[in-house]
Design a protein around this motif. Structure first.
Motif, short mmCIF file in Angstrom:
data_model
loop_
_atom_site.label_atom_id
_atom_site.label_comp_id
_atom_site.label_asym_id
_atom_site.label_seq_id
_atom_site.Cartn_x
_atom_site.Cartn_y
_atom_site.Cartn_z
N ILE A 33 0.86 -1.18 0.00
CA ILE A 33 0.00 0.00 0.00
C ILE A 33 0.89 1.23 0.00
CG2 ILE A 33 -1.79 1.28 1.23
CD1 ILE A 33 -2.57 -1.38 2.58
N ASP A 34 0.83 1.98 -1.08
CA ASP A 34 1.53 3.26 -1.15
C ASP A 34 0.52 4.32 -1.58
OD1 ASP A 34 1.21 2.84 -3.88
OD2 ASP A 34 3.31 2.35 -4.21
N ALA A 35 0.97 5.53 -1.79
CA ALA A 35 0.05 6.62 -2.12
C ALA A 35 -0.70 6.36 -3.43
CB ALA A 35 0.80 7.94 -2.20
N ALA A 36 -0.12 5.56 -4.32
CA ALA A 36 -0.74 5.27 -5.61
C ALA A 36 -1.55 3.97 -5.61
CB ALA A 36 0.33 5.19 -6.69
N PHE A 37 -1.62 3.27 -4.48
CA PHE A 37 -2.36 2.01 -4.40
C PHE A 37 -3.81 2.25 -4.81
CE2 PHE A 37 -4.77 -1.16 -1.79
CZ PHE A 37 -4.30 -2.30 -2.43
N LYS A 78 -2.62 4.96 3.00
CA LYS A 78 -2.06 5.73 1.89
C LYS A 78 -1.59 7.11 2.36
CE LYS A 78 -4.57 5.53 -1.92
NZ LYS A 78 -5.69 5.36 -2.87
N ALA A 79 -2.39 7.74 3.22
CA ALA A 79 -2.03 9.07 3.72
C ALA A 79 -0.80 9.00 4.62
CB ALA A 79 -3.21 9.67 4.49
N LEU A 87 -0.98 14.61 -1.91
CA LEU A 87 -2.42 14.46 -1.77
C LEU A 87 -2.77 13.05 -2.21
CD1 LEU A 87 -5.22 15.78 -1.29
CD2 LEU A 87 -5.21 16.34 -3.73
N VAL A 88 -3.55 12.34 -1.40
CA VAL A 88 -3.99 11.01 -1.80
C VAL A 88 -5.49 11.03 -1.98
CG1 VAL A 88 -2.09 9.81 -0.66
CG2 VAL A 88 -4.21 10.16 0.57
N LYS A 89 -5.99 10.12 -2.81
CA LYS A 89 -7.43 10.03 -2.98
C LYS A 89 -7.85 8.58 -2.82
CE LYS A 89 -7.36 9.48 -7.97
NZ LYS A 89 -7.97 9.85 -9.23
#
Length: 102
Positions: A33-37, A78-79, A87-89
């Motif tokens: 799990i990373d910011a782009a997951f 992710k955050a 910024l993560v979504k």
């Protein structure tokens, strides 16, 4: 087959993994799990993601609330990995209506 999901953190280096397992000794798969997951919330209490081997997985939850709780945990992981620099979504529920156009 009933499986379990958990997010595991190596706190010293802020690395998270989504672990799918049947029992303590029988792991099915895992995904970093990373910011782009990309944890995709889907209709009918489903969610899907790709594991570290790029295999697609889809899970059905017993309720909207259960599905949203897992999506919130993915967003928090992710955050935490992204820190204050990105910024993560993460969708928590299926949106109603039509998608926005460019």
């Amino acid at each position: 087959v009933c499986v379990n999901l958990c997010a595991v953190c190596a706190c010293s280096c802020l690395q998270y993994k989504l672990l799918v397992y049947v029992s303590q000794k029988e792991h099915v798969t895992c995904a970093k799990i990373d910011a782009a997951f990309n944890y995709m919330v889907q209709a009918g209490n489903y969610a899907s993601f790709y594991d570290d081997k790029r295999q697609a997985w889809s899970f059905h939850y017993g309720s909207d609330d259960d599905a949203a709780k897992v999506a919130k945990q993915m967003a928090l992981c992710k955050a935490n990995v992204a820190g204050c620099t990105s910024l993560v979504k993460q969708d928590l529920v299926i949106a109603e209506g039509h998608p926005l156009e460019n």
